[in-house]
Scaffold this motif. Structure first.
Motif, PDB file in Angstrom:
ATOM      1  N   VAL A   3       0.838  -1.187   0.000  1.00 20.17           N
ATOM      2  CA  VAL A   3       0.000   0.000   0.000  1.00 20.17           C
ATOM      3  C   VAL A   3       0.875   1.240   0.000  1.00 20.17           C
ATOM      4  O   VAL A   3       1.642   1.469   0.940  1.00 20.17           O
ATOM      5  N   GLU A   4       0.739   2.033  -1.070  1.00 16.76           N
ATOM      6  CA  GLU A   4       1.521   3.251  -1.199  1.00 16.76           C
ATOM      7  C   GLU A   4       0.812   4.437  -0.557  1.00 16.76           C
ATOM      8  O   GLU A   4      -0.431   4.463  -0.483  1.00 16.76           O
ATOM      9  N   SER A   5       1.589   5.424  -0.141  1.00 19.75           N
ATOM     10  CA  SER A   5       1.040   6.675   0.381  1.00 19.75           C
ATOM     11  C   SER A   5       2.059   7.784   0.174  1.00 19.75           C
ATOM     12  O   SER A   5       3.228   7.512  -0.154  1.00 19.75           O
ATOM     13  N   GLY A   6       1.589   9.022   0.350  1.00 22.14           N
ATOM     14  CA  GLY A   6       2.503  10.157   0.281  1.00 22.14           C
ATOM     15  C   GLY A   6       2.430  10.972  -0.998  1.00 22.14           C
ATOM     16  O   GLY A   6       3.101  11.999  -1.120  1.00 22.14           O
ATOM     17  N   GLY A   7       1.638  10.545  -1.953  1.00 23.57           N
ATOM     18  CA  GLY A   7       1.520  11.305  -3.187  1.00 23.57           C
ATOM     19  C   GLY A   7       0.756  12.605  -2.965  1.00 23.57           C
ATOM     20  O   GLY A   7       0.199  12.842  -1.894  1.00 23.57           O
ATOM     21  N   GLY A   8       0.738  13.439  -3.985  1.00 20.19           N
ATOM     22  CA  GLY A   8       0.021  14.697  -3.873  1.00 20.19           C
ATOM     23  C   GLY A   8       0.360  15.637  -4.996  1.00 20.19           C
ATOM     24  O   GLY A   8       1.022  15.260  -5.974  1.00 20.19           O
ATOM     25  N   VAL A  47       2.309  19.046  -6.026  1.00 20.03           N
ATOM     26  CA  VAL A  47       3.380  19.936  -5.624  1.00 20.03           C
ATOM     27  C   VAL A  47       3.796  20.797  -6.803  1.00 20.03           C
ATOM     28  O   VAL A  47       3.501  20.469  -7.957  1.00 20.03           O
ATOM     29  N   GLN A  48       4.511  21.863  -6.492  1.00 16.16           N
ATOM     30  CA  GLN A  48       5.037  22.730  -7.531  1.00 16.16           C
ATOM     31  C   GLN A  48       6.423  22.254  -7.958  1.00 16.16           C
ATOM     32  O   GLN A  48       7.094  21.525  -7.216  1.00 16.16           O
ATOM     33  N   PRO A  49       6.854  22.634  -9.140  1.00 17.04           N
ATOM     34  CA  PRO A  49       8.207  22.251  -9.583  1.00 17.04           C
ATOM     35  C   PRO A  49       9.263  22.670  -8.562  1.00 17.04           C
ATOM     36  O   PRO A  49       9.146  23.717  -7.924  1.00 17.04           O
ATOM     37  N   GLU A  50      10.261  21.824  -8.420  1.00 14.64           N
ATOM     38  CA  GLU A  50      11.391  21.990  -7.494  1.00 14.64           C
ATOM     39  C   GLU A  50      11.053  21.650  -6.044  1.00 14.64           C
ATOM     40  O   GLU A  50      11.945  21.675  -5.204  1.00 14.64           O
ATOM     41  N   GLU A  51       9.800  21.328  -5.771  1.00 10.94           N
ATOM     42  CA  GLU A  51       9.448  20.901  -4.415  1.00 10.94           C
ATOM     43  C   GLU A  51       9.761  19.414  -4.234  1.00 10.94           C
ATOM     44  O   GLU A  51      10.216  18.734  -5.160  1.00 10.94           O
ATOM     45  N   SER A  52       9.510  18.918  -3.007  1.00  5.37           N
ATOM     46  CA  SER A  52       9.850  17.539  -2.655  1.00  5.37           C
ATOM     47  C   SER A  52       8.625  16.782  -2.158  1.00  5.37           C
ATOM     48  O   SER A  52       7.663  17.379  -1.673  1.00  5.37           O
ATOM     49  N   GLU A  85       7.530  16.548 -15.596  1.00  8.00           N
ATOM     50  CA  GLU A  85       7.604  15.237 -16.239  1.00  8.00           C
ATOM     51  C   GLU A  85       7.669  14.081 -15.251  1.00  8.00           C
ATOM     52  O   GLU A  85       7.625  12.908 -15.653  1.00  8.00           O
ATOM     53  N   ASP A  86       7.771  14.377 -13.965  1.00  9.26           N
ATOM     54  CA  ASP A  86       7.688  13.327 -12.947  1.00  9.26           C
ATOM     55  C   ASP A  86       6.239  12.982 -12.600  1.00  9.26           C
ATOM     56  O   ASP A  86       5.982  12.053 -11.838  1.00  9.26           O
ATOM     57  N   THR A  87       5.307  13.737 -13.143  1.00  8.95           N
ATOM     58  CA  THR A  87       3.891  13.480 -12.882  1.00  8.95           C
ATOM     59  C   THR A  87       3.501  12.096 -13.374  1.00  8.95           C
ATOM     60  O   THR A  87       3.719  11.747 -14.538  1.00  8.95           O
ATOM     61  N   ALA A  88       2.945  11.298 -12.465  1.00  8.54           N
ATOM     62  CA  ALA A  88       2.580   9.917 -12.793  1.00  8.54           C
ATOM     63  C   ALA A  88       1.954   9.264 -11.568  1.00  8.54           C
ATOM     64  O   ALA A  88       1.987   9.824 -10.471  1.00  8.54           O
ATOM     65  N   VAL A  89       1.418   8.091 -11.783  1.00  4.44           N
ATOM     66  CA  VAL A  89       1.055   7.209 -10.674  1.00  4.44           C
ATOM     67  C   VAL A  89       2.292   6.399 -10.327  1.00  4.44           C
ATOM     68  O   VAL A  89       2.884   5.765 -11.208  1.00  4.44           O
ATOM     69  N   TYR A 125       4.861  -8.772  -6.496  1.00  2.00           N
ATOM     70  CA  TYR A 125       3.657  -8.144  -5.953  1.00  2.00           C
ATOM     71  C   TYR A 125       3.685  -6.662  -6.314  1.00  2.00           C
ATOM     72  O   TYR A 125       4.747  -6.035  -6.334  1.00  2.00           O
ATOM     73  N   TRP A 126       2.496  -6.106  -6.561  1.00  2.00           N
ATOM     74  CA  TRP A 126       2.351  -4.696  -6.897  1.00  2.00           C
ATOM     75  C   TRP A 126       1.352  -4.026  -5.964  1.00  2.00           C
ATOM     76  O   TRP A 126       0.367  -4.627  -5.556  1.00  2.00           O
ATOM     77  N   GLY A 127       1.612  -2.755  -5.678  1.00  2.00           N
ATOM     78  CA  GLY A 127       0.619  -1.937  -5.003  1.00  2.00           C
ATOM     79  C   GLY A 127      -0.323  -1.307  -6.012  1.00  2.00           C
ATOM     80  O   GLY A 127      -0.161  -1.478  -7.229  1.00  2.00           O
ATOM     81  N   GLN A 128      -1.296  -0.559  -5.497  1.00  2.00           N
ATOM     82  CA  GLN A 128      -2.278   0.087  -6.373  1.00  2.00           C
ATOM     83  C   GLN A 128      -1.804   1.427  -6.904  1.00  2.00           C
ATOM     84  O   GLN A 128      -2.339   1.926  -7.897  1.00  2.00           O
ATOM     85  N   GLY A 129      -0.832   2.023  -6.257  1.00  2.00           N
ATOM     86  CA  GLY A 129      -0.264   3.267  -6.741  1.00  2.00           C
ATOM     87  C   GLY A 129      -0.740   4.488  -5.984  1.00  2.00           C
ATOM     88  O   GLY A 129      -1.803   4.488  -5.354  1.00  2.00           O
ATOM     89  N   THR A 130       0.073   5.541  -6.067  1.00  2.00           N
ATOM     90  CA  THR A 130      -0.272   6.834  -5.486  1.00  2.00           C
ATOM     91  C   THR A 130       0.057   7.915  -6.516  1.00  2.00           C
ATOM     92  O   THR A 130       1.109   7.859  -7.152  1.00  2.00           O
ATOM     93  N   GLN A 131      -0.843   8.866  -6.662  1.00  5.09           N
ATOM     94  CA  GLN A 131      -0.698   9.882  -7.697  1.00  5.09           C
ATOM     95  C   GLN A 131       0.264  10.978  -7.250  1.00  5.09           C
ATOM     96  O   GLN A 131       0.113  11.539  -6.151  1.00  5.09           O
ATOM     97  N   VAL A 132       1.206  11.302  -8.117  1.00  5.09           N
ATOM     98  CA  VAL A 132       2.094  12.446  -7.907  1.00  5.09           C
ATOM     99  C   VAL A 132       1.886  13.406  -9.071  1.00  5.09           C
ATOM    100  O   VAL A 132       2.024  13.019 -10.229  1.00  5.09           O
TER     101      VAL A 132
END
Length: 118
Positions: free
Chosen positions: A5-10, A12-17, A88-92, A107-114
């Motif tokens: 289970v992934e978490s932490g996506g969201g 953000v603006q360019p150059e952020e973390s 260009e890092d935008t992805a699941v 095994y794979w998780g379902q993904g988190t959107q960034v």
């Protein structure tokens, strides 16, 4: 049965973390390599980074120097620290765990959107 289970996506603006986490449940039958992949709309899934049970690291050229993968073996948890994010890092982002011995079960998780956007 192992679950990721992934978490932490969201957003953000360019150059952020961002820091992604992958929590696991269940029991692995063998040592396993864990990694991150990502899939952008209309594109194929691509490798981002991996870390073996022994600590061997691999990164895609596009993220070298910006992303750092790590794992906590005691917790069977995986992390991805992403710095200097680009649009260009935008992805699941998907977490993966693969056994290091036959039958190399994956095994794979379902993904988190960034999403990286100004």
């Amino acid at each position: 049965q192992v679950q990721l289970v992934e978490s932490g996506g969201g957003l953000v603006q360019p150059e952020e973390s961002l820091r992604l986490s992958c929590a696991t449940s269940g029991s692995f039958r063998s040592r396993h390599t864990m990694g991150w992949h990502r899939q952008a709309p209309g594109k194929q899934r691509e490798f981002v980074a991996s870390i073996s049970s022994g600590g061997t690291l691999k990164y895609a050229d596009s993220v070298k120097g910006r992303f750092t993968i790590s794992r906590d073996n005691a917790k069977n948890a995986l992390y991805l620290q992403m710095n200097s994010l680009k649009p260009e890092d935008t992805a699941v982002y998907l977490c993966r765990a693969t056994g290091e011995f036959s039958p190399y079960v994956t095994y794979w998780g379902q993904g988190t959107q960034v999403t990286v956007s100004s």
